[in-house]
Structures are given as structure tokens and as C-alpha cells.
Design a protein around this motif. Structure first.
Motif, PDB file in Angstrom:
ATOM      1  N   ILE A  22      46.438  16.731  26.997  1.00  0.00           N
ATOM      2  CA  ILE A  22      47.332  17.852  27.271  1.00  0.00           C
ATOM      3  C   ILE A  22      46.551  19.007  27.891  1.00  0.00           C
ATOM      4  N   LEU A  23      47.043  19.484  29.012  1.00  0.00           N
ATOM      5  CA  LEU A  23      46.498  20.674  29.648  1.00  0.00           C
ATOM      6  C   LEU A  23      47.396  21.859  29.308  1.00  0.00           C
ATOM      7  N   ALA A  24      46.825  22.864  28.658  1.00  0.00           N
ATOM      8  CA  ALA A  24      47.547  24.110  28.376  1.00  0.00           C
ATOM      9  C   ALA A  24      47.090  25.174  29.359  1.00  0.00           C
ATOM     10  N   LEU A  25      48.040  25.812  29.998  1.00  0.00           N
ATOM     11  CA  LEU A  25      47.761  26.922  30.907  1.00  0.00           C
ATOM     12  C   LEU A  25      48.341  28.197  30.328  1.00  0.00           C
ATOM     13  N   SER A  26      47.561  29.251  30.327  1.00  0.00           N
ATOM     14  CA  SER A  26      48.066  30.550  29.896  1.00  0.00           C
ATOM     15  C   SER A  26      47.880  31.547  31.037  1.00  0.00           C
ATOM     16  N   PHE A  27      48.787  32.499  31.105  1.00  0.00           N
ATOM     17  CA  PHE A  27      48.791  33.493  32.181  1.00  0.00           C
ATOM     18  C   PHE A  27      48.790  34.887  31.548  1.00  0.00           C
ATOM     19  N   PRO A  28      47.605  35.395  31.216  1.00  0.00           N
ATOM     20  CA  PRO A  28      47.519  36.635  30.438  1.00  0.00           C
ATOM     21  C   PRO A  28      47.996  37.885  31.165  1.00  0.00           C
ATOM     22  N   HIS A  29      48.124  37.821  32.500  1.00  0.00           N
ATOM     23  CA  HIS A  29      48.550  39.005  33.250  1.00  0.00           C
ATOM     24  C   HIS A  29      49.738  38.687  34.154  1.00  0.00           C
ATOM     25  N   LEU A  30      50.619  37.815  33.688  1.00  0.00           N
ATOM     26  CA  LEU A  30      51.729  37.363  34.529  1.00  0.00           C
ATOM     27  C   LEU A  30      52.593  38.509  35.055  1.00  0.00           C
ATOM     28  N   PRO A  31      53.052  39.453  34.210  1.00  0.00           N
ATOM     29  CA  PRO A  31      53.919  40.528  34.730  1.00  0.00           C
ATOM     30  C   PRO A  31      53.224  41.408  35.769  1.00  0.00           C
ATOM     31  N   THR A  32      51.980  41.791  35.520  1.00  0.00           N
ATOM     32  CA  THR A  32      51.289  42.645  36.484  1.00  0.00           C
ATOM     33  C   THR A  32      50.822  41.853  37.700  1.00  0.00           C
ATOM     34  N   ASP A  33      50.539  40.563  37.533  1.00  0.00           N
ATOM     35  CA  ASP A  33      50.236  39.723  38.693  1.00  0.00           C
ATOM     36  C   ASP A  33      51.455  39.633  39.615  1.00  0.00           C
ATOM     37  N   ARG A  34      52.634  39.549  39.016  1.00  0.00           N
ATOM     38  CA  ARG A  34      53.865  39.505  39.811  1.00  0.00           C
ATOM     39  C   ARG A  34      53.998  40.758  40.665  1.00  0.00           C
ATOM     40  N   ILE A  35      53.721  41.897  40.075  1.00  0.00           N
ATOM     41  CA  ILE A  35      53.805  43.161  40.812  1.00  0.00           C
ATOM     42  C   ILE A  35      52.735  43.228  41.891  1.00  0.00           C
ATOM     43  N   ALA A  36      51.520  42.827  41.553  1.00  0.00           N
ATOM     44  CA  ALA A  36      50.417  42.876  42.511  1.00  0.00           C
ATOM     45  C   ALA A  36      50.670  41.946  43.696  1.00  0.00           C
ATOM     46  N   ARG A  37      51.207  40.764  43.441  1.00  0.00           N
ATOM     47  CA  ARG A  37      51.507  39.814  44.518  1.00  0.00           C
ATOM     48  C   ARG A  37      52.541  40.389  45.487  1.00  0.00           C
ATOM     49  N   ARG A  38      53.542  41.067  44.937  1.00  0.00           N
ATOM     50  CA  ARG A  38      54.564  41.675  45.779  1.00  0.00           C
ATOM     51  C   ARG A  38      53.995  42.837  46.587  1.00  0.00           C
ATOM     52  N   ARG A  39      53.069  43.549  46.003  1.00  0.00           N
ATOM     53  CA  ARG A  39      52.557  44.761  46.637  1.00  0.00           C
ATOM     54  C   ARG A  39      51.411  44.486  47.614  1.00  0.00           C
ATOM     55  N   TRP A  40      50.511  43.589  47.214  1.00  0.00           N
ATOM     56  CA  TRP A  40      49.291  43.385  48.007  1.00  0.00           C
ATOM     57  C   TRP A  40      49.184  42.004  48.650  1.00  0.00           C
ATOM     58  N   GLY A  41      50.179  41.156  48.424  1.00  0.00           N
ATOM     59  CA  GLY A  41      50.135  39.829  49.010  1.00  0.00           C
ATOM     60  C   GLY A  41      49.601  38.791  48.031  1.00  0.00           C
ATOM     61  N   LEU A  42      49.883  37.519  48.332  1.00  0.00           N
ATOM     62  CA  LEU A  42      49.516  36.450  47.413  1.00  0.00           C
ATOM     63  C   LEU A  42      48.010  36.282  47.285  1.00  0.00           C
ATOM     64  N   SER A  43      47.252  36.664  48.295  1.00  0.00           N
ATOM     65  CA  SER A  43      45.803  36.435  48.272  1.00  0.00           C
ATOM     66  C   SER A  43      45.023  37.635  47.741  1.00  0.00           C
ATOM     67  N   TRP A  44      45.688  38.528  47.023  1.00  0.00           N
ATOM     68  CA  TRP A  44      45.022  39.772  46.628  1.00  0.00           C
ATOM     69  C   TRP A  44      43.831  39.536  45.712  1.00  0.00           C
ATOM     70  N   ARG A  45      43.873  38.496  44.906  1.00  0.00           N
ATOM     71  CA  ARG A  45      42.734  38.235  44.019  1.00  0.00           C
ATOM     72  C   ARG A  45      41.522  37.740  44.804  1.00  0.00           C
ATOM     73  N   SER A  46      41.728  36.888  45.772  1.00  0.00           N
ATOM     74  CA  SER A  46      40.608  36.342  46.533  1.00  0.00           C
ATOM     75  C   SER A  46      40.044  37.350  47.533  1.00  0.00           C
ATOM     76  N   THR A  47      40.876  38.261  48.023  1.00  0.00           N
ATOM     77  CA  THR A  47      40.394  39.266  48.966  1.00  0.00           C
ATOM     78  C   THR A  47      39.862  40.510  48.270  1.00  0.00           C
ATOM     79  N   GLY A  48      40.196  40.674  46.987  1.00  0.00           N
ATOM     80  CA  GLY A  48      39.707  41.821  46.240  1.00  0.00           C
ATOM     81  C   GLY A  48      40.805  42.832  45.975  1.00  0.00           C
ATOM     82  N   ARG A  49      40.812  43.370  44.772  1.00  0.00           N
ATOM     83  CA  ARG A  49      41.843  44.344  44.390  1.00  0.00           C
ATOM     84  C   ARG A  49      41.662  45.633  45.171  1.00  0.00           C
ATOM     85  N   PRO A  50      42.692  46.140  45.830  1.00  0.00           N
ATOM     86  CA  PRO A  50      42.588  47.422  46.540  1.00  0.00           C
ATOM     87  C   PRO A  50      42.314  48.566  45.563  1.00  0.00           C
ATOM     88  N   GLU A  51      41.803  49.669  46.097  1.00  0.00           N
ATOM     89  CA  GLU A  51      41.613  50.860  45.281  1.00  0.00           C
ATOM     90  C   GLU A  51      42.989  51.406  44.913  1.00  0.00           C
TER      91      GLU A  51
END
Length: 216
Positions: A23-52
Motif C-alpha cells: 500500500i502506498l499512502a500519499l499525504s498532502f500537507p499543504h493542499l489548500p495553499t498549494d491550490r491557491i499557489a497553483r492558481r496564482r503562480w502556475g503549476l510549475s511554481w515549486r520547480s521554478t521557485g516561490r516568488p517573493e
């Protein structure tokens, strides 16, 4: 007609692995804020780096008071906590960005991730508001083994702007605990006791009051 046959060592290993529950368990500790960040900065925001930008938190009403319901990593590093009062958090960090929590939107994102996980196994189940269980029994060899599968899952999610933690074991409970409170990774049966001993009381999946009593 009787036929005598034998399996090679590699075939025997494959049969044994396919018959074991994994069994593989996946947890998403920042799901709500990741949702906001993806909408605001694009899907690749983690790989490109968090904006100031100021830390992002979500808030909702709890016991007739507005409290923090979710935090991004920056807010956590600043020492803010879930259930903390919004007024107190704003007093500490006036630039804090507070968004209204949206459980329905969070659920839609989790459902989308679950659908995406079908590429690894058709057996995907929800684990509360911020996790998934994947039954990968007999599937891992298609992706180069369990370690390679887990690495691929987490890497792809990271590049989609989602923070994910994962653990694989023979027990849903152990995978859940290791993904949320441990180091994650692939846990073999002979490592179970060692991994369990390193986990906190909260990993027992008990109610908060019971966990607090056991800690005392």
C-alpha cells in the motif's frame, strides 16, 4: 496428463511480490495553499521557485472565532500554527495573506489527483481531506520497482506544484503513519518494528484528546 515444471529464482520472486499486499499512502500537507499557489503562480511554481510574496494561510470559523485552517511552508517557518486566531496571526505578521478556506475546491483538487494516480493502479481510495491510498500490489515492477514508482509519483506531483509525502508498506496504517509522521519511503516487512518505534504517539490515528493524554 501430469506436467512437471519449476520456476526460476526471478519468476519465484515476482510471484511472491505479486501476492503481497503493498500500500502506498500519499499525504498532502499543504493542499489548500498549494491550490491557491497553483492558481496564482502556475503549476510549475515549486520547480521554478516561490516568488517573493507574503506567507499564505487559509481561515475559517471555529467556535465562533476566525482561525487558521491551513498554512503554507513559509507561514509554518514563521511559527504560525493551525487553529491559531487570525487576529493574533495578523498582529504578528501584518503582511500575512489570509484566504477564506474552500473545502469543496480542496476536494476537487484531491479528486483530480486521485484520477491522475490511475496511471499507477486502478485501486485508489481517499484518505480523509488530504491523503490517498494506492494499492500497488503487483504493479510496482511495471515502473522499475517500488522505490522508482514512489520517486516518480512524488517528482511528478512536485512539478505540478503539489507538496506530497509518500510511504509504501504492507500495512495501510503503517504507510499512513510513515508518510505523515516519519521519513516515508519504502518499508520492508523486517523494518516494520524499527519504523514504528521511531514514530510519535500521534501516528496511532487516535483522537486529539487521547493523544494528549498518552503524551502526558
Amino acid at each position: 496428463m501430469n506436467a512437471n515444471f519449476s520456476l526460476s529464482p526471478s519468476q519465484t520472486s515476482f510471484v511472491l511480490q505479486a501476492s503481497r499486499q503493498r500500500i502506498l499512502a500519499l499525504s498532502f500537507p499543504h493542499l489548500p495553499t498549494d491550490r491557491i499557489a497553483r492558481r496564482r503562480w502556475g503549476l510549475s511554481w515549486r520547480s521554478t521557485g516561490r516568488p517573493e510574496a507574503p506567507p499564505i494561510v487559509c481561515s475559517g470559523k471555529l467556535n465562533n472565532a476566525m482561525r487558521l485552517t491551513a498554512l503554507d511552508e513559509l507561514a509554518e517557518r514563521l511559527g504560525l500554527k493551525k487553529d491559531q486566531g487570525v487576529a493574533e496571526a495578523r498582529a504578528m505578521y501584518p503582511t500575512l495573506e489570509v484566504a477564506e478556506d474552500d473545502p469543496a475546491a480542496d476536494r476537487r483538487l484531491l479528486e483530480a489527483i486521485a484520477d491522475w494516480c490511475d496511471r499507477y493502479t486502478p485501486l485508489v481510495a481517499f484518505d480523509g481531506k488530504d491523503g490517498l491510498f494506492l494499492d500497488i500490489s503487483g504493479c510496482a515492477h511495471l515502473f522499475g520497482g517500488e522505490k522508482a514508482l514512489l520517486k516518480d509519483v512524488l517528482s511528478r506531483l512536485f512539478h505540478m506544484g503539489i507538496d506530497a509525502r509518500g510511504a509504501i508498506s504492507s500495512s495501510p496504517g503503517l504507510s499512513w503513519a510513515a508518510s505523515r509522521f516519519g521519513q516515508g519511503g519504502v518499508i520492508e516487512d523486517e523494518e516494520t518494528e524499527q519504523v514504528l518505534m521511531s514514530l510519535p504517539v500521534a501516528a496511532l490515528r487516535l483522537e486529539g484528546q487521547t493523544v494528549d493524554a498518552l503524551k502526558k
